[in-house]
Write a protein that holds these residues in place. Structure first.
Motif, short mmCIF file in Angstrom:
data_model
loop_
_atom_site.label_atom_id
_atom_site.label_comp_id
_atom_site.label_asym_id
_atom_site.label_seq_id
_atom_site.Cartn_x
_atom_site.Cartn_y
_atom_site.Cartn_z
N CYS A 80 0.82 -1.22 0.00
CA CYS A 80 0.00 0.00 0.00
C CYS A 80 0.85 1.26 0.00
CB CYS A 80 -0.89 0.05 1.24
SG CYS A 80 -2.00 -1.34 1.34
N PRO A 84 -1.64 0.00 6.26
CA PRO A 84 -2.45 -0.93 5.45
C PRO A 84 -3.95 -0.70 5.61
CG PRO A 84 -0.71 -2.11 6.56
CD PRO A 84 -0.64 -0.70 7.06
N GLY A 87 -4.83 2.18 3.39
CA GLY A 87 -4.61 1.89 1.97
C GLY A 87 -5.64 0.91 1.41
N LEU A 88 -5.92 -0.14 2.19
CA LEU A 88 -6.86 -1.16 1.69
C LEU A 88 -8.27 -0.61 1.64
CD1 LEU A 88 -5.43 -4.29 3.55
CD2 LEU A 88 -5.24 -3.76 1.13
#
Length: 1634
Positions: A80, A84, A87-88
């Protein structure tokens, strides 16, 4: 382990290392390095062995905590480029959600398929999508998944309509299918690509790694330990028991541990059974191998280094992680697919996906499952890559299949199982056929695995070894793949598709060539066959191929060029096969009736003959298609029809039908059962479409191209009957020939069969292409003929009709036009009944009837006609027209040879049969003549325009034979026969024929419009008809007179008898009406018409009422019940029961502190006594029971089967009704005196509750068996108190009374709330007589009884007021003046209690509520008391109690004031009101239960799915039945979850619903049980045990109430007993393991 001991701070060092670890920094470092794969590998090499595999157990908790932190987190940071979670989430936000659902099914989850819209049966929806789809209003099918498939919602190719549910409906706005990668930045794509390729390669390398002691390059750990695992792998050869036994020996563990090991091995495919140094593990390995290698190959065991195991564990985690990550975004899924399918350095077929597929059979179950799941959520969810994956799959197809055949795991654990996901998609299947030549590949692969051939190149399954048989079973899955590929027909054909399909068709013909003529049989003469030959394999193959053959024909029919080419190919293949057959058969010439034909000499009864002729049958199917698609008429020049040799075409099918006829005639008895079975399957609904039906079509095709006389002569020759009919004087045949009886019998049967075949060849026109019909006409006719036998249930009809490849019969479209549906009652099934107007289609010689069916149908149809007052004749039905290609078949009816045969049989029938002809032979002849006439009538109707009709059957049958024989014409013979006395049965048919002939003549004369030349025939017909009518009228009149005479005689005799036995009748009338006779005469209180059952004014028994005469069922002696008479007993069954208990979980009382004198009102279980009401002398019963015991002991120990009763526990079956019993109750007269039987029983009148729930009155509605049982129990109970010592009883009495009338001298009296008042009442009344002898107050015993009743009733009211006052007061209702008094009294009484108890009771000011409370609470107690005194004192019940309204009547009968508060101000029983228990509520729709069960996990084996989830209907608990994991020990025996639960919940009796099987299970004790019909029915009123049919099921309340009634009446044990007596197979089941 030594290393750890020296370094004490190792764990803490590790912890500090973990704590200082930063995923963010690691990811940042990775972004800088040049060689990323090396870095990541080093990281894994360092950390994986520190987290995984540090001890004997593979999955401790900290792995799940540490792996995400140390291993997955850095990867996510790198991917990412930021936190994370952030980002996810961004990825997920930008993602276009897929329209495909892709939900992967768990084992046992419900799946739904729509019968109307699914492209094929493999298209299924998950429950969520189904409920949101249009299909839930359609005809759907519900099944439970075996696990592993996925939901097809959103796949437009899977559904004809309604492909999306509400959730997956596509967004109309964003229809631009742009590349999902467009949303990602280039850097992100590059990073993702790096991570995915490294991790996927790592996982693939680790899972396919074969060295046990070293790791791939770059993964060697910095410090290598010296620990190993002994790893046991799963196989499908060894049983659970073998594995458990071996493990106990090898690693000396307990049985429990061994069971757990075995369960895990079975589930995950492998399990470490020992952890330690190399030597230690190696030793366990050798023991396991040695112990399991005796009969089979040994279990697979490996000793593996712990670091290898650690990396393999993480590799599985890594694959799961990839599967989770790609869910966030379609872009990530794309990249993963790209990485997986990218070619490796080795060129073709070397991508990571290929590597995984090709190593599939070397991996263990758990690894396979994980990577199959990943394939499903990645490759199969992306349309572009699904196509590329399908191509790779097809390229590797042959290797994958051979690996699968060698492997021993079930198909669902093999990568080959994914074929269903690709091959059933029509566009993919077409592409694979054209580009990868898939069809040919599948067929060739299949042929390669079946190498066993005989000299002619046919398959040979004789002497198959077990190994080959196993292989044959596995190879069959290839046929399944071929079926998937063919399941949807192409609508457009490209040239390339034509070419590749025909190539596949040629390969298929090669396969059929190997089957043509396989397993031939030769008739055994003289000696019976010694070894039954193997026949099943060939039929298995035939059954598997049936749908393929049908589908191939459908493909051919959808394109004319393909059909023509296929026809030519098939014909040349058949010709090629025939050229090898004809050697050594001599030509002969047959001549008969002025015709002659050349053929070959061949005897079915002497030469080889085979039932397998798939090539001939395929050609027959294609031939009919030429006619159906009209190709035969439009392109005759392209077809080789002129080159066909009809005798060659009909030869083999004809031999096959002759073989069947000879088997029927008993000529092949010495060939054993294998042949009988083959004939059975040949006609069976599963095979007949491509066997028997096609043979018939082939004969029709051949006969339509031949001279009918020639055809019939060849047929006679093959039936070996030519010599009978060809001789000049065949009509006199049997008069001079005294042949062997058996031969004559055989020939008769053969003639019948031959005539039947002619009927079928001319009459079976319901195949599209043979007759002018549609396909549903054929189904309609099948249904009509099934329903002509008898009304049938939906499932029976479905079984009787052939299914197509989609498991559909097409029945629903036509059933309502020919049948009416009748719904079922509480038992039985819903039935379809034929509509009367459909019966005219009935054909007695319907080709799919077995002989039994035919005779049943004939009988049923004649019966219906007689009931409707019609002629019982069953004429041949009107048939549809033949198609032009087959039109010449009707000429068989009027050809000379057939007329010669018919004439001969009629001539033989002139004399009564001396076994020289048979009734059925004549019946068939008459049917054929009838067919000719019906045919002629149809011709006349259709050709009314043109006078010339070439079909003139009446003319032919009116012609006598030529000179010199001058045999009479058929018509003349019939006119003679209609008066023959020995042909009574056939008269109506002969009359019908003569009548029809006359009608046809009339029609012809009218159409010819010529003057009537010969009216004699007509008038003769008239007279016949009139005579016929008059005769019938006369018979009917005589029958009526005879009936009236008989009735008059009977009534006269009756009157005479009554006059003679007047006094007897008088007596019986009086006995029938007790209210007029006995009560008034003998009752002292007759002045007072009220009946009391207790108190000084109670009803007294007079002389005749005391007498009770019964009959012993064993010696049939009558016996009066008297004190000094022989003792009589009643068979009874005593059992523990929780049916009435309110709190099943409460532990039983502590025996040290429990006072047996008082019964707590809220028991966890009670005792129930039931009886079947059959009476015996006690000595007769004693003798009977001793005999039963002796018989049981005589049985040898090893032969002792589980009987339905357990003698050691004193059980026996009632000698009369076989009802389970385990004790007897003595019958006592009304007076109270001592009795020699003593046995302590708790009486609990729970019957009164049953009657409340069924809304029946208290008296008068009890079955006599319960009535007898209660009365005997009451009197026996009262007698028990009289035989103990007086002192004991007196002591008991004082303690009982002290509970109500406190006495300082009596210690530990229980609290008033802890006493069951009815029990106290009974005990007081029964123990009082002992004290009564000391009483000098002059009170009578009856008065005492009344006082006790009053006292206890008041106490009961106190209980109710103390514990059952409602929390909040609802609206008060205004009551009439009558009840005001009660309400005031209740208030006063309640307030009195409050003053004594202080603040314990809340203030209640509504008298109405208190009174309602008291009334409701006390009623069950009063009813129980009424029953008790009724049986104790024998007082008959007042008529008011025979009806349901009862309050005043009850109080009156019990001699209580109806305002009970006048007793004190008072009323009834402890706290919780005695209400009755119900079984649990069940959902209306069965799929809700399936869903509930599929999410149920086994409580013991860590979240594993339960295989047989079972629902307890008493308390609603879900159990994991029938599995090792949930067995527990009960009194020293291992029992399954259900059995254990019955002892906790039902005192040993249980009612369960097995959710996956949809059946109810009754259990009693450890050894008894039975299955019972479930309360769920489909729309056709049938249960579906085993969920095989998949129709939607709904709860039927009546049936559920019936089960509840059985439970409440304690009849479960009895039900099981009856079921086990009736069905011996139930006795052999190990119920305790369920």
């Amino acid at each position: 382990m030594a290393a750890v001991e020296t370094d004490h701070d190792a764990p803490s060092a590790l912890c500090s290392e973990f704590l200082n670890f930063s995923a963010k920094d690691t990811a940042a470092k990775w972004l800088q390095v040049s060689n990323l794969p090396k870095e990541v590998y080093q990281h894994l090499a360092c950390y994986v062995p520190k987290i995984y595999c540090l001890g004997p157990n593979l999955n401790p908790q900290n792995e799940d905590l540490l792996a995400p932190l140390l291993l997955q987190s850095p990867l996510e940071w790198y991917l990412c480029g930021e936190e994370p979670s952030v980002g996810l989430a961004k990825l997920e936000q930008n993602n276009q959600p897929s329209q495909l659902c892709g939900h992967v099914f768990k084992v046992g989850e419900p799946t739904y398929s729509c019968r109307e819209c699914a492209a094929d049966p493999t298209c299924v929806l998950c429950m969520q999508c189904f409920l949101g789809s249009v299909h839930k209003e359609h005809r759907y099918r519900m099944t439970t998944s075996g696990g592993g498939g996925f939901c097809d919602c959103g796949d437009t190719e899977a559904w004809k309509k309604g492909p999306y549910c509400q959730k997956h409906e596509p967004n109309i706005s964003d229809s631009s299918q742009k590349d999902p990668l467009a949303n990602l930045s280039d850097e992100m794509i590059a990073r993702t690509y790096n991570v995915f390729s490294i991790i996927l390669k790592y996982a693939v390398d680790m899972l396919t790694w074969e060295k046990e002691d070293e790791l791939p390059e770059g993964l060697e750990p910095p410090a290598r330990g010296d620990t190993y695992y002994c790893m046991l792998f799963n196989d499908e050869v060894h049983t659970y028991e073998q594995v458990i036994y071996t493990l106990q020996k090898a690693v000396n563990c307990t049985q429990k541990e061994a069971v757990s090991f075995a369960t895990t091995v079975d589930r995950d495919g492998r399990k470490s059974v020992r952890f330690g140094d190399f030597q230690f593990c190696e030793q366990a390995k050798s023991v396991i191998v040695r112990n399991t290698s005796r009969q089979t190959k040994p279990l697979r065991v490996q000793v593996m280094h712990s670091s290898v195991v650690a990396h393999q564990c993480f590799a599985l985690k890594a694959l799961t992680w990839l599967g989770q990550i790609i869910r966030y975004s379609d872009a990530l899924r794309r990249i993963l697919c790209q990485v997986g399918l990218q070619r490796g350095p080795e060129g073709e077929n070397s991508s990571l996906v290929d590597t995984l597929m090709l190593c599939d059979s070397k991996m263990w179950k758990g690894a396979r499952n994980v990577y199959h799941q990943l394939f499903m959520s990645s490759l199969l969810m992306d349309t572009k890559y699904k196509k590329l994956f399908a191509i790779q799959f097809a390229k590797n197809y042959e290797r994958l299949q051979s690996d699968y055949v060698k492997d021993d795991h079930d198909r669902e654990f093999s990568v080959t199982d994914l074929s269903v996901q690709m091959f059933t998609v029509p566009s993919l299947a077409r592409m694979l056929i054209t580009e990868e030549n898939l069809m040919t590949t599948i067929i060739r692969t299949f042929m390669d695995h079946l190498r066993h051939r005989d000299l002619h190149g046919h398959f040979q399954f004789e002497r198959y070894t077990a190994q080959q048989a196993f292989k044959f079973r596995r190879v069959q899955s290839l046929i399944g793949d071929l079926k998937y590929v063919l399941i949807s027909r192409p609508t457009e054909w490209t040239n390339q598709l034509r070419e590749k399909y025909l190539e596949g068709f040629s390969a298929f013909l090669e396969l059929l060539k190997c089957m043509q003529g396989m397993d031939p049989v030769v008739r055994q003469v003289g000696q019976h066959i010694e070894m039954e030959p193997e026949w099943e394999a060939a039929f298995t193959l035939q059954m598997k191929l049936t749908h393929i053959i049908s589908m191939m024909q459908e493909w051919c029919s959808s394109d004319e060029r393909v059909l023509i080419e296929a026809y030519k190919k098939c014909l040349s293949a058949l010709t090629h096969c025939h050229s090898g057959f004809t050697d050594g058969e001599q030509p002969i010439t047959l001549s008969m009736c002025g015709h002659s034909v050349d053929t070959i000499r061949y005897c079915v009864s002497q030469e080889k003959v085979s039932i397998h002729l798939p090539l001939s049958r395929l050609l027959a199917g294609l031939h009919a298609l030429l006619s159906k698609t009209e190709v035969a008429y439009r392109f005759p020049e392209l077809l080789p029809l002129s080159e066909l040799s009809p005798p060659m075409l009909i030869e083999h099918p004809l031999r096959c039908l002759v073989l069947c006829a000879q088997v029927h005639a008993g000529m092949w008895r010495r060939n054993g059962f294998s042949l009988v079975n083959q004939i059975y399957y040949y006609h069976n609904v599963k095979c007949r479409v491509e066997m028997f039906d096609k043979d018939l079509s082939m004969l029709q095709a051949g006969a339509s191209m031949m001279d009918p006389n020639h055809f019939l002569m060849i047929m006679l020759s093959r039936f070996e009957l030519y010599h009978i009919f060809s001789s000049a004087d065949c009509r006199k045949r049997y008069n001079r020939e005294n042949a062997n009886k058996d031969v004559v019998q055989q020939n008769n049967t053969l003639i019948e069969e031959m005539l039947h075949l002619v009927i079928m060849i001319v009459g079976e026109r319901y195949t599209a292409g043979v007759g002018q019909v549609e396909c549903f006409d054929e189904i309609r006719r099948e249904i009509v003929h099934q329903l002509c036998i008898r009304p049938m249930a939906h499932s029976e009809l479905v079984k009787a009709l052939p299914e197509n490849e989609n498991k559909e019969t097409g029945m629903e479209r036509v059933i309502d036009s020919v049948a009416l549906f009748k719904k079922p009652g509480v038992t039985g099934k819903g039935l379809y009944k034929l509509r009367p107007e459909s019966a005219k289609m009935f054909n007695l010689y319907f080709h799919h009837y077995s002989r039994a069916d035919q005779s049943k149908a004939e009988e049923a149809q004649r019966k219906i006609k007689r009931q409707n007052g019609e002629d019982s004749v069953l004429p041949p039905p009107v048939l549809p027209r033949f198609c032009p290609l087959f039109a010449s078949l009707v000429n068989i009816l009027q050809c000379d040879v057939l007329l010669g045969i018919l004439g001969a049989v009629l001539q033989w029938a002139m004399e009564p049969s001396g076994g020289h002809w048979s009734e059925s032979m004549l019946q068939r002849v008459l049917h054929l003549i009838g067919m000719g006439l019906v045919e002629e009538q149809q011709h006349l109707l259709s050709s009314a325009e043109d006078n010339d009709t070439n079909f003139n059957f009446t003319l032919k049958i009116s012609r006598p034979g030529e000179a010199p024989a001058n045999t009479p014409s058929i018509l003349a013979l019939l006119e003679t026969l209609q008066n023959a006395p020995h042909l009574e049965v056939h008269k109506d048919m002969i009359r019908w024929i003569l009548k029809t002939v006359a009608n046809i003549k009339t029609t012809r004369e009218c159409t010819a419009s010529a003057p009537p030349s010969d009216s004699s025939g007509h008038s003769q017909e008239e007279t016949v008809r009139d005579k016929d009518k008059a005769e019938r009228k006369r018979k009917a009149e005589m029958a009526r007179l005879r009936r009236e005479k008989i009735m008059a005689q009977m009534s006269e005799m009756q009157r005479h008898f009554i006059n003679e036995n007047k006094e007897l009748f008088q007596q019986s009338l009086e006995e029938l009406d007790p209210s007029t006779s006995s009560t008034l005469e003998h009752s002292p209180s007759s002045c007072d018409s009220t009946l009391f059952c207790v108190g000084p004014r109670r009803w007294r028994a007079g002389g005749s009422d005391r007498r009770q005469v019964v009959t012993c069922i064993l010696c049939q002696e009558e016996q009066e019940i008297r004190i000094d008479g022989k003792a009589m007993v009643l068979a009874a069954f005593v059992q523990r029961s929780t049916v009435m208990s309110k709190n099943r979980k409460r532990p039983p009382h502590n025996p040290d502190k429990y006072d047996p004198l008082f019964m707590h009102p809220d028991l966890s279980f009670g005792t129930h006594t039931g009886s079947c009401g059959h009476i015996m002398h006690s000595h007769c019963w004693q003798r009977y029971f001793e005999a039963v015991q002796a018989k049981e002991q005589r049985r040898q120990q090893r032969l002792r089967v589980h009987t339905s009763y357990d003698v050691e526990n004193g059980e026996f079956l009632c000698p009369l009704c076989e009802c389970l019993s385990n004790t007897v109750i003595p019958l006592l007269p009304l007076t109270k005196t001592s009795c020699r039987y003593c046995n302590k029983h708790t009486l609990d009148f729970d019957l009164q509750l049953l009657l409340v729930d069924e809304e029946k009155p208290l008296f008068g509605s009890l079955p006599c068996r319960q009535d007898d049982c209660l009365s005997s129990l009451t009197r026996f109970g009262s007698a028990c108190w009289t035989v103990s010592s007086h002192a004991t009883v007196q002591n008991h009495f004082i303690r009982l009374l002290a509970a109500l009338v406190p006495d300082p001298r009596v210690e530990n009296t229980p609290c008033i709330l802890d006493i069951d008042m009815f029990h106290l009442l009974v005990s007081l009344v029964l123990s009082h007589p002992a004290v009564f002898s000391l009483d000098s107050s002059g009170l009578s015993a009856d008065t005492a009884q009344l006082h006790f009743l009053h006292l206890v009733t008041v106490a009961h009211i106190v209980q109710i007021l103390l514990s059952s006052v409602p929390e909040e007061v609802q609206m008060e209702q205004e009551s009439g003046g009558a009840e005001r008094e009660e309400e005031e009294k209740v208030c006063m009484f309640y307030n009195t209690l409050r003053t004594h108890l202080g603040s314990g009771l809340r203030e209640v000011d509504s008298g109405w509520h208190l009174w309602c409370c008291v009334k409701a609470g006390i009623l069950p107690y009063l009813r129980a008391a009424a029953l008790f005194f009724h049986y104790l004192n024998g007082a008959p019940a007042p008529p008011e109690l025979h009806s349901v309204g009862e309050w005043e009547a009850l109080c009156g009968y019990l001699c209580l004031p109806s305002n009970l508060l006048q007793l004190f101000y008072n009323n009834r029983d402890k706290a919780s009101l005695k209400t009755s228990n119900h079984l649990i509520e069940l959902p209306g729709d069965y799929s809700a239960l399936i869903n509930q069960a599929s999410s149920f996990t086994c409580p013991k084996s860590g979240g594993d799915k339960s295989r047989a989830p079972t629902l307890c209907l008493v308390c609603g608990a879900m159990l994991c039945s029938q599995s090792y994991c949930c067995q527990s020990e009960l009194e020293g025996v291992d029992v399954g979850a259900c059995t254990a639960h019955t002892f906790a919940c039902g005192a040993g009796v249980g009612i369960f619903l097995r959710v996956r099987e949809s059946q109810v299970l009754f259990l009693a004790g450890k050894t008894k049980g039975c299955f019972y019909a479930p309360p769920y029915l489909d729309d056709y009123g049938e249960t579906d045990q085993g969920l095989r049919r998949g129709n939607p099921l709904h709860l039927c309340q009546e049936r559920y109430r019936k089960i509840q009634k059985l439970w409440r009446q304690h009849s479960i044990t009895e039900e099981i007993g009856h079921a086990q007596e009736a069905n011996q197979t139930l006795v052999g089941i190990d119920w305790q393991h369920l």
